[in-house]
Scaffold this motif. Structure first.
Motif, PDB file in Angstrom:
ATOM      1  N   ALA A  29      27.194  38.721 -13.328  1.00 52.53           N
ATOM      2  CA  ALA A  29      28.184  37.370 -13.168  1.00 52.53           C
ATOM      3  C   ALA A  29      27.426  36.317 -12.428  1.00 52.53           C
ATOM      4  O   ALA A  29      27.487  35.073 -12.910  1.00 52.53           O
ATOM      5  CB  ALA A  29      29.536  37.937 -12.607  1.00 52.53           C
ATOM      6  N   CYS A  43      24.681  34.917 -14.635  1.00 54.28           N
ATOM      7  CA  CYS A  43      25.122  34.469 -15.827  1.00 54.28           C
ATOM      8  C   CYS A  43      24.674  32.842 -16.032  1.00 54.28           C
ATOM      9  O   CYS A  43      25.483  32.096 -14.924  1.00 54.28           O
ATOM     10  CB  CYS A  43      26.646  34.681 -15.944  1.00 54.28           C
ATOM     11  N   THR A  68      20.717  34.479 -21.723  1.00 55.42           N
ATOM     12  CA  THR A  68      21.936  34.230 -22.448  1.00 55.42           C
ATOM     13  C   THR A  68      21.573  34.261 -23.759  1.00 55.42           C
ATOM     14  O   THR A  68      22.165  34.812 -24.718  1.00 55.42           O
ATOM     15  CB  THR A  68      22.807  32.798 -22.100  1.00 55.42           C
ATOM     16  N   GLU A  93      22.754  37.289 -26.317  1.00 56.17           N
ATOM     17  CA  GLU A  93      23.666  36.561 -27.335  1.00 56.17           C
ATOM     18  C   GLU A  93      23.047  37.153 -28.625  1.00 56.17           C
ATOM     19  O   GLU A  93      23.778  37.391 -29.748  1.00 56.17           O
ATOM     20  CB  GLU A  93      23.988  35.276 -27.393  1.00 56.17           C
ATOM     21  N   HIS A 121      27.087  46.679 -18.693  1.00 55.11           N
ATOM     22  CA  HIS A 121      27.757  45.689 -19.344  1.00 55.11           C
ATOM     23  C   HIS A 121      27.573  44.253 -18.773  1.00 55.11           C
ATOM     24  O   HIS A 121      27.325  44.153 -17.688  1.00 55.11           O
ATOM     25  CB  HIS A 121      29.278  45.674 -19.122  1.00 55.11           C
ATOM     26  N   SER A 159      28.266  40.871 -18.352  1.00 48.06           N
ATOM     27  CA  SER A 159      29.797  40.732 -18.016  1.00 48.06           C
ATOM     28  C   SER A 159      29.710  39.085 -17.698  1.00 48.06           C
ATOM     29  O   SER A 159      30.213  38.555 -16.729  1.00 48.06           O
ATOM     30  CB  SER A 159      30.409  41.293 -17.120  1.00 48.06           C
ATOM     31  N   CYS A 160      29.470  37.908 -18.494  1.00 46.06           N
ATOM     32  CA  CYS A 160      29.750  36.732 -18.636  1.00 46.06           C
ATOM     33  C   CYS A 160      30.999  36.311 -19.359  1.00 46.06           C
ATOM     34  O   CYS A 160      31.172  36.628 -20.506  1.00 46.06           O
ATOM     35  CB  CYS A 160      28.544  35.890 -19.052  1.00 46.06           C
ATOM     36  N   LYS A 161      31.555  35.583 -18.688  1.00 42.08           N
ATOM     37  CA  LYS A 161      32.936  34.887 -19.547  1.00 42.08           C
ATOM     38  C   LYS A 161      32.638  34.503 -20.925  1.00 42.08           C
ATOM     39  O   LYS A 161      33.405  34.901 -21.761  1.00 42.08           O
ATOM     40  CB  LYS A 161      33.617  33.768 -18.865  1.00 42.08           C
ATOM     41  N   HIS A 162      31.530  33.804 -21.259  1.00 42.89           N
ATOM     42  CA  HIS A 162      31.423  33.088 -22.497  1.00 42.89           C
ATOM     43  C   HIS A 162      30.500  34.157 -23.478  1.00 42.89           C
ATOM     44  O   HIS A 162      30.102  33.843 -24.523  1.00 42.89           O
ATOM     45  CB  HIS A 162      30.684  31.837 -22.620  1.00 42.89           C
ATOM     46  N   SER A 210      30.717  38.127 -24.700  1.00 46.23           N
ATOM     47  CA  SER A 210      31.406  39.400 -24.697  1.00 46.23           C
ATOM     48  C   SER A 210      30.811  40.556 -25.267  1.00 46.23           C
ATOM     49  O   SER A 210      30.133  40.513 -26.201  1.00 46.23           O
ATOM     50  CB  SER A 210      33.117  39.119 -25.199  1.00 46.23           C
TER      51      SER A 210
END
Length: 142
Positions: A20, A23, A46, A50, A96, A98-101, A103
């Motif tokens: 986090a 992130c 990211t 992704e 995991h 775990s960034c908000k954007h 998942s």
């Protein structure tokens, strides 16, 4: 290279906190400081995470098996740790991202121990990350 032991850890709060913080900020998901003061970290962008397959714990086994991750790190370590006789993979952690954007993305962190003449050479920053698409990411100084 031989695998002495594999310990699969589902890392909760601590790793999630590290991810986090990193992130979207260009910071490492895992870091340490060497004895000479040099900072070393694992950087997962990211875009890299992704590009991997979504997965959750209730879907069965991860998209990339531990044995496949082991093989990938084994091949990567042969080129990375050329001044050592071999490298042992000691621990696998399933983490995991775990960034908000972003998942349902996961990756492995593998702890490595280089060997010379059968003796372990201990030092900070001997790990690799393996993304679920098979990308191996090594530590870098920053």
């Amino acid at each position: 290279m031989r695998l002495v032991s594999i310990l699969l850890i589902f890392v909760g709060t601590l790793s999630a906190f590290g991810t986090a913080i990193a992130c979207g900020r260009g910071l490492p998901v895992l870091n340490t400081t060497k004895s000479d003061g040099t900072k070393v970290g694992l950087f997962i962008t990211t875009d890299q995470i992704e590009a991997t397959q979504k997965w959750s714990l209730d879907e069965g086994e991860p998209p990339l098996s531990i044995s496949a991750a082991y093989q990938l790190v084994d091949e990567w370590a042969e080129n990375r740790y050329v001044r050592y006789d071999s490298v042992e993979q000691r621990r696998f952690s399933l983490i995991h991202y775990s960034c908000k954007h972003v998942s349902d993305r996961w990756y492995y962190v593998v702890d490595l121990v280089p060997l010379i003449d059968g003796d372990e050479v201990w030092g900070n920053g001997n790990w690799a990350a393996v993304l679920m698409d098979g990308t191996v990411i090594g530590p870098r100084e920053y």
